[in-house]
Motif scaffolding. Sequence first.
Motif, PDB file in Angstrom:
ATOM      1  N   ASN A 128       0.860  -1.179   0.000  1.00  0.00           N
ATOM      2  CA  ASN A 128       0.000   0.000   0.000  1.00  0.00           C
ATOM      3  C   ASN A 128       0.901   1.234   0.000  1.00  0.00           C
ATOM      4  O   ASN A 128       1.490   1.574   1.019  1.00  0.00           O
ATOM      5  CB  ASN A 128      -0.912   0.013   1.224  1.00  0.00           C
ATOM      6  CG  ASN A 128      -1.788   1.256   1.285  1.00  0.00           C
ATOM      7  OD1 ASN A 128      -1.739   2.112   0.405  1.00  0.00           O
ATOM      8  ND2 ASN A 128      -2.595   1.348   2.329  1.00  0.00           N
ATOM      9  N   LEU A 129       1.015   1.863  -1.167  1.00  0.00           N
ATOM     10  CA  LEU A 129       1.780   3.094  -1.322  1.00  0.00           C
ATOM     11  C   LEU A 129       0.849   4.238  -1.706  1.00  0.00           C
ATOM     12  O   LEU A 129       1.257   5.179  -2.384  1.00  0.00           O
ATOM     13  CB  LEU A 129       2.875   2.913  -2.371  1.00  0.00           C
ATOM     14  CG  LEU A 129       4.063   2.047  -1.961  1.00  0.00           C
ATOM     15  CD1 LEU A 129       4.911   1.666  -3.156  1.00  0.00           C
ATOM     16  CD2 LEU A 129       4.897   2.756  -0.920  1.00  0.00           C
ATOM     17  N   SER A 130      -0.400   4.150  -1.256  1.00  0.00           N
ATOM     18  CA  SER A 130      -1.354   5.211  -1.579  1.00  0.00           C
ATOM     19  C   SER A 130      -0.886   6.521  -0.959  1.00  0.00           C
ATOM     20  O   SER A 130      -0.350   6.550   0.152  1.00  0.00           O
ATOM     21  CB  SER A 130      -2.759   4.846  -1.086  1.00  0.00           C
ATOM     22  OG  SER A 130      -2.767   4.668   0.312  1.00  0.00           O
ATOM     23  N   LYS A 131      -1.024   7.595  -1.717  1.00  0.00           N
ATOM     24  CA  LYS A 131      -0.632   8.945  -1.311  1.00  0.00           C
ATOM     25  C   LYS A 131       0.854   9.062  -0.966  1.00  0.00           C
ATOM     26  O   LYS A 131       1.265   9.971  -0.243  1.00  0.00           O
ATOM     27  CB  LYS A 131      -1.497   9.439  -0.153  1.00  0.00           C
ATOM     28  CG  LYS A 131      -2.966   9.519  -0.514  1.00  0.00           C
ATOM     29  CD  LYS A 131      -3.802  10.012   0.632  1.00  0.00           C
ATOM     30  CE  LYS A 131      -5.273  10.011   0.228  1.00  0.00           C
ATOM     31  NZ  LYS A 131      -6.136  10.336   1.345  1.00  0.00           N
ATOM     32  N   ALA A 132       1.674   8.157  -1.498  1.00  0.00           N
ATOM     33  CA  ALA A 132       3.114   8.203  -1.243  1.00  0.00           C
ATOM     34  C   ALA A 132       3.776   9.227  -2.149  1.00  0.00           C
ATOM     35  O   ALA A 132       3.332   9.462  -3.269  1.00  0.00           O
ATOM     36  CB  ALA A 132       3.726   6.826  -1.488  1.00  0.00           C
ATOM     37  N   ASP A 133       4.833   9.868  -1.648  1.00  0.00           N
ATOM     38  CA  ASP A 133       5.680  10.731  -2.466  1.00  0.00           C
ATOM     39  C   ASP A 133       6.826   9.877  -2.980  1.00  0.00           C
ATOM     40  O   ASP A 133       7.660   9.409  -2.189  1.00  0.00           O
ATOM     41  CB  ASP A 133       6.242  11.903  -1.657  1.00  0.00           C
ATOM     42  CG  ASP A 133       5.298  13.080  -1.602  1.00  0.00           C
ATOM     43  OD1 ASP A 133       4.615  13.329  -2.609  1.00  0.00           O
ATOM     44  OD2 ASP A 133       5.246  13.741  -0.558  1.00  0.00           O
ATOM     45  N   THR A 150      -2.635   4.595  -5.476  1.00  0.00           N
ATOM     46  CA  THR A 150      -3.697   5.581  -5.590  1.00  0.00           C
ATOM     47  C   THR A 150      -3.243   6.913  -4.988  1.00  0.00           C
ATOM     48  O   THR A 150      -2.819   6.982  -3.834  1.00  0.00           O
ATOM     49  CB  THR A 150      -4.980   5.107  -4.876  1.00  0.00           C
ATOM     50  OG1 THR A 150      -5.352   3.829  -5.398  1.00  0.00           O
ATOM     51  CG2 THR A 150      -6.110   6.090  -5.053  1.00  0.00           C
ATOM     52  N   GLY A 151      -3.293   7.969  -5.794  1.00  0.00           N
ATOM     53  CA  GLY A 151      -2.927   9.300  -5.323  1.00  0.00           C
ATOM     54  C   GLY A 151      -1.449   9.499  -5.070  1.00  0.00           C
ATOM     55  O   GLY A 151      -1.048  10.518  -4.512  1.00  0.00           O
ATOM     56  N   ALA A 152      -0.613   8.555  -5.492  1.00  0.00           N
ATOM     57  CA  ALA A 152       0.836   8.682  -5.279  1.00  0.00           C
ATOM     58  C   ALA A 152       1.421   9.691  -6.260  1.00  0.00           C
ATOM     59  O   ALA A 152       0.931   9.866  -7.366  1.00  0.00           O
ATOM     60  CB  ALA A 152       1.517   7.325  -5.455  1.00  0.00           C
ATOM     61  N   GLU A 170      -4.958   5.085  -9.868  1.00  0.00           N
ATOM     62  CA  GLU A 170      -5.960   6.140  -9.909  1.00  0.00           C
ATOM     63  C   GLU A 170      -5.437   7.387  -9.192  1.00  0.00           C
ATOM     64  O   GLU A 170      -4.897   7.302  -8.098  1.00  0.00           O
ATOM     65  CB  GLU A 170      -7.288   5.695  -9.258  1.00  0.00           C
ATOM     66  CG  GLU A 170      -8.007   4.596 -10.010  1.00  0.00           C
ATOM     67  CD  GLU A 170      -7.508   3.201  -9.657  1.00  0.00           C
ATOM     68  OE1 GLU A 170      -6.787   3.039  -8.645  1.00  0.00           O
ATOM     69  OE2 GLU A 170      -7.807   2.264 -10.414  1.00  0.00           O
ATOM     70  N   LEU A 171      -5.583   8.529  -9.824  1.00  0.00           N
ATOM     71  CA  LEU A 171      -5.178   9.834  -9.305  1.00  0.00           C
ATOM     72  C   LEU A 171      -3.682   9.949  -9.033  1.00  0.00           C
ATOM     73  O   LEU A 171      -3.234  10.885  -8.368  1.00  0.00           O
ATOM     74  CB  LEU A 171      -5.978  10.198  -8.042  1.00  0.00           C
ATOM     75  CG  LEU A 171      -7.505  10.223  -8.194  1.00  0.00           C
ATOM     76  CD1 LEU A 171      -8.168  10.418  -6.846  1.00  0.00           C
ATOM     77  CD2 LEU A 171      -7.926  11.292  -9.172  1.00  0.00           C
TER      78      LEU A 171
END
Length: 185
Positions: A128-133, A150-152, A170-171
């Motif tokens: 899970n690397l969602s929203k990761a920089d 997602t959102g990364a 996604e995103l």
Amino acid sequence: MQTLIQKFSIIKSTPKEILLFDSALAAEDIAYMLGGQWDGCNGVVVDKRDRIAVDTAASLVGATWCYGGVSSAFLKPLNVDQFKKRYAAGERNFVNANLRGAALVQVNLSAINLSWAKLNLADLSGANLSKADLISADLQEANLSGTDLTGANLSMADLRGANLLDAKLELACLRGAKLPNNYQI
């Protein structure tokens, strides 16, 4: 009254040194030990160069470091178990981390900062690397199959040869990213 040239020479004679560490926590602790200024990330600004003091402080916290402005820095590989413990303890800033070839299967690393990290050949399948920089991260030949991105932010990341089968993007921001040859946006 000092002239402008005299003022400039005073400023010029007291250069500041920038030290870069392999973790933000180490930088914060070392800034305190050396009486320097922590930049909120992995850098410390000190008034003078004292390699012995820096080496001593770095060894006390188990960190590696280099001077700011070097053309390349070698950072020893980050121990995966220590990395997971630091993340579990709340640390999220792992800029420049060397996790080359690391086995990070199905780990939760949401909202982590792995910008400029070395993750080539790493196995991040199902992670899970969602929203990761992941800005400018080296993800060449990494296994990202089933990974939640997602959102990364993958701006300027190098994904050449990476396995993105069933990865959720996604995103995700892929601006300037180097993508695998078979990947279509």
